[in-house]
Scaffold this motif. Sequence first.
Motif, PDB file in Angstrom:
ATOM      1  N   GLY A 232       0.806  -1.221   0.000  1.00  0.00           N
ATOM      2  CA  GLY A 232       0.000   0.000   0.000  1.00  0.00           C
ATOM      3  C   GLY A 232       0.836   1.266   0.000  1.00  0.00           C
ATOM      4  N   LEU A 233       2.050   1.172   0.502  1.00  0.00           N
ATOM      5  CA  LEU A 233       2.972   2.311   0.497  1.00  0.00           C
ATOM      6  C   LEU A 233       3.705   2.437  -0.830  1.00  0.00           C
ATOM      7  CD1 LEU A 233       4.579   1.953   4.045  1.00  0.00           C
ATOM      8  CD2 LEU A 233       2.913   3.678   3.324  1.00  0.00           C
ATOM      9  N   GLY A 234       3.569   1.430  -1.681  1.00  0.00           N
ATOM     10  CA  GLY A 234       4.210   1.483  -2.985  1.00  0.00           C
ATOM     11  C   GLY A 234       5.387   0.547  -3.163  1.00  0.00           C
ATOM     12  N   ILE A 235       5.670  -0.316  -2.173  1.00  0.00           N
ATOM     13  CA  ILE A 235       6.745  -1.294  -2.315  1.00  0.00           C
ATOM     14  C   ILE A 235       6.191  -2.498  -3.075  1.00  0.00           C
ATOM     15  CG2 ILE A 235       8.394  -2.772  -1.120  1.00  0.00           C
ATOM     16  CD1 ILE A 235       8.269  -0.842   1.247  1.00  0.00           C
ATOM     17  N   PRO A 236       6.735  -2.847  -4.228  1.00  0.00           N
ATOM     18  CA  PRO A 236       6.191  -3.975  -4.992  1.00  0.00           C
ATOM     19  C   PRO A 236       6.270  -5.280  -4.205  1.00  0.00           C
ATOM     20  CG  PRO A 236       7.706  -2.660  -6.327  1.00  0.00           C
ATOM     21  CD  PRO A 236       7.871  -2.192  -4.914  1.00  0.00           C
ATOM     22  N   ARG A 237       5.253  -6.108  -4.366  1.00  0.00           N
ATOM     23  CA  ARG A 237       5.233  -7.398  -3.664  1.00  0.00           C
ATOM     24  C   ARG A 237       6.498  -8.204  -3.956  1.00  0.00           C
ATOM     25  NH1 ARG A 237       1.106 -10.483  -1.269  1.00  0.00           N
ATOM     26  NH2 ARG A 237      -0.317  -8.770  -1.774  1.00  0.00           N
ATOM     27  N   GLY A 238       6.980  -8.135  -5.171  1.00  0.00           N
ATOM     28  CA  GLY A 238       8.162  -8.884  -5.541  1.00  0.00           C
ATOM     29  C   GLY A 238       9.436  -8.394  -4.896  1.00  0.00           C
ATOM     30  N   GLN A 239       9.388  -7.226  -4.246  1.00  0.00           N
ATOM     31  CA  GLN A 239      10.546  -6.671  -3.554  1.00  0.00           C
ATOM     32  C   GLN A 239      10.439  -6.829  -2.036  1.00  0.00           C
ATOM     33  OE1 GLN A 239      13.383  -5.336  -5.330  1.00  0.00           O
ATOM     34  NE2 GLN A 239      12.204  -6.660  -6.691  1.00  0.00           N
ATOM     35  N   ILE A 240       9.530  -7.711  -1.602  1.00  0.00           N
ATOM     36  CA  ILE A 240       9.320  -7.952  -0.172  1.00  0.00           C
ATOM     37  C   ILE A 240       9.654  -9.408   0.140  1.00  0.00           C
ATOM     38  CG2 ILE A 240       7.672  -7.928   1.728  1.00  0.00           C
ATOM     39  CD1 ILE A 240       6.005  -5.915   0.060  1.00  0.00           C
ATOM     40  N   LEU A 241      10.700  -9.623   0.925  1.00  0.00           N
ATOM     41  CA  LEU A 241      10.987 -10.944   1.474  1.00  0.00           C
ATOM     42  C   LEU A 241      10.165 -11.133   2.742  1.00  0.00           C
ATOM     43  CD1 LEU A 241      14.837 -10.692   1.124  1.00  0.00           C
ATOM     44  CD2 LEU A 241      13.526 -12.526   0.072  1.00  0.00           C
ATOM     45  N   VAL A 242       9.682 -12.342   2.974  1.00  0.00           N
ATOM     46  CA  VAL A 242       8.960 -12.638   4.212  1.00  0.00           C
ATOM     47  C   VAL A 242       9.749 -13.657   5.018  1.00  0.00           C
ATOM     48  CG1 VAL A 242       6.670 -12.053   3.318  1.00  0.00           C
ATOM     49  CG2 VAL A 242       7.529 -14.388   3.061  1.00  0.00           C
ATOM     50  N   ASP A 243       9.788 -13.441   6.330  1.00  0.00           N
ATOM     51  CA  ASP A 243      10.573 -14.275   7.243  1.00  0.00           C
ATOM     52  C   ASP A 243       9.683 -14.648   8.431  1.00  0.00           C
ATOM     53  OD1 ASP A 243      12.295 -15.310   9.144  1.00  0.00           O
ATOM     54  OD2 ASP A 243      13.766 -13.699   9.010  1.00  0.00           O
ATOM     55  N   PRO A 244       9.433 -15.946   8.657  1.00  0.00           N
ATOM     56  CA  PRO A 244       8.548 -16.332   9.767  1.00  0.00           C
ATOM     57  C   PRO A 244       9.146 -16.087  11.141  1.00  0.00           C
ATOM     58  CG  PRO A 244       9.476 -18.271   8.737  1.00  0.00           C
ATOM     59  CD  PRO A 244       9.869 -17.117   7.875  1.00  0.00           C
ATOM     60  N   GLY A 245      10.420 -15.718  11.228  1.00  0.00           N
ATOM     61  CA  GLY A 245      10.996 -15.325  12.515  1.00  0.00           C
ATOM     62  C   GLY A 245      11.251 -16.481  13.454  1.00  0.00           C
ATOM     63  N   ILE A 246      11.957 -17.489  12.973  1.00  0.00           N
ATOM     64  CA  ILE A 246      12.293 -18.634  13.822  1.00  0.00           C
ATOM     65  C   ILE A 246      13.063 -18.138  15.053  1.00  0.00           C
ATOM     66  CG2 ILE A 246      13.541 -20.812  13.943  1.00  0.00           C
ATOM     67  CD1 ILE A 246      11.072 -20.830  12.085  1.00  0.00           C
ATOM     68  N   GLY A 247      12.583 -18.547  16.236  1.00  0.00           N
ATOM     69  CA  GLY A 247      13.253 -18.186  17.480  1.00  0.00           C
ATOM     70  C   GLY A 247      12.881 -16.837  18.055  1.00  0.00           C
ATOM     71  N   PHE A 248      12.072 -16.073  17.367  1.00  0.00           N
ATOM     72  CA  PHE A 248      11.678 -14.751  17.851  1.00  0.00           C
ATOM     73  C   PHE A 248      10.284 -14.840  18.477  1.00  0.00           C
ATOM     74  CE2 PHE A 248      15.162 -13.559  15.239  1.00  0.00           C
ATOM     75  CZ  PHE A 248      15.620 -12.339  15.711  1.00  0.00           C
ATOM     76  N   GLY A 249      10.255 -15.086  19.774  1.00  0.00           N
ATOM     77  CA  GLY A 249       8.972 -15.247  20.445  1.00  0.00           C
ATOM     78  C   GLY A 249       8.323 -16.573  20.094  1.00  0.00           C
ATOM     79  N   LYS A 250       9.128 -17.630  20.041  1.00  0.00           N
ATOM     80  CA  LYS A 250       8.627 -18.966  19.722  1.00  0.00           C
ATOM     81  C   LYS A 250       9.283 -20.009  20.611  1.00  0.00           C
ATOM     82  CE  LYS A 250       7.627 -16.995  15.499  1.00  0.00           C
ATOM     83  NZ  LYS A 250       8.134 -15.688  15.032  1.00  0.00           N
ATOM     84  N   THR A 251       8.513 -20.997  21.017  1.00  0.00           N
ATOM     85  CA  THR A 251       9.051 -22.151  21.724  1.00  0.00           C
ATOM     86  C   THR A 251       9.611 -23.140  20.712  1.00  0.00           C
ATOM     87  OG1 THR A 251       6.967 -23.369  21.613  1.00  0.00           O
ATOM     88  CG2 THR A 251       7.271 -21.878  23.501  1.00  0.00           C
TER      89      THR A 251
END
Length: 336
Positions: A232-251
């Motif tokens: 929505g801010l104008g960053i293309p979806r293809g330029q966004i990496l997603v990271d599930p955050g292993i170990g960040f607030g997880k057991t």
Amino acid sequence: MKTYTRAIPQVDAARPEGALDLAGGWAWFSEVEVLQRGQPAQVVPASRVSADVLDRITAPRGEVAGLDMASPQIMGILNVTPDSFSDGGAFNAPDAAIARVHDMALQGATIIDIGGESTRPGAGHVAIAEEIARTAPVIAAVTAKSEVPISIDTRKAPVAREAIAAGATLINDVSGFTWDGDLAPFAADAGAPVCVMHAQGDPATMQDDPSYEDVLLDVYDFLDAQVDYLTGLGIPRGQILVDPGIGFGKTLAHNLALLSRLSLFHSLGCPILLGASRKRFIGTLSNTEDAQDRMPGSVAVALAGVAQGVQMLRVHDVAETAQALTLWQAVTKGKR
């Protein structure tokens, strides 16, 4: 009720007719797992999935920071901090940091992630000026001598601003762009690719008592919402990496639930980054207390991620990961 669709990835040399490419990469699938909250999972043929959902799962991912997402990429970790959980203090002197970047690039890292604030469990806050002083000079020195792309690992817009000015390319925010409201707009204005990570809580408290209704679907929903915010801010979806955050607030159980179904995150239409290197859960499962002794387990988790189509691996042990990945690819393809 919301439905989630997870491609069930395969890398076998024998590929059936009609199988589909997973995110335009090396894995394929012919079946999917359909998930709903509170309901048993169902495995169905991919042919029963709507075209729009399949399009997002199968669409080739474009280049990010000049890197081809059709092949696995290795992000080398450089912590210019005195207190990071694995290598704190080892590379916080500029000369040592520059030498480490040079070594990682030769070993196979295609991008380097530089951070000046430890995000280990229990870590405290670092002042903006101090974080800039730790990172910007190193980034400037590195980019003056090397063409390897640099990622800035920060939650703070002023730090990212100085890092981009010094030559960094990608902004990697462990708070998922929730900590500093100015960071995502800055990334959009700068035209910088980003990595949005899920974390429950702040590093100082995130491991106190993490809890979820359904960790896999809760993390997916967070990343889905943040990707919508960033686009929505104008960053293309293809330029966004997603990271599930292993170990960040997880057991341990949360981490394993995410790792076993990482391919769900391809349904976001973004490349996936996996950062599990030397994490505590590896030490727990392998009975390895010292983080620096967790290389074999880290490599095993990295290869499991690649088998699910993960496009970028964030690692400490670059040479070992690169060697393992080269052999994994050769064996999987049955040719050099």
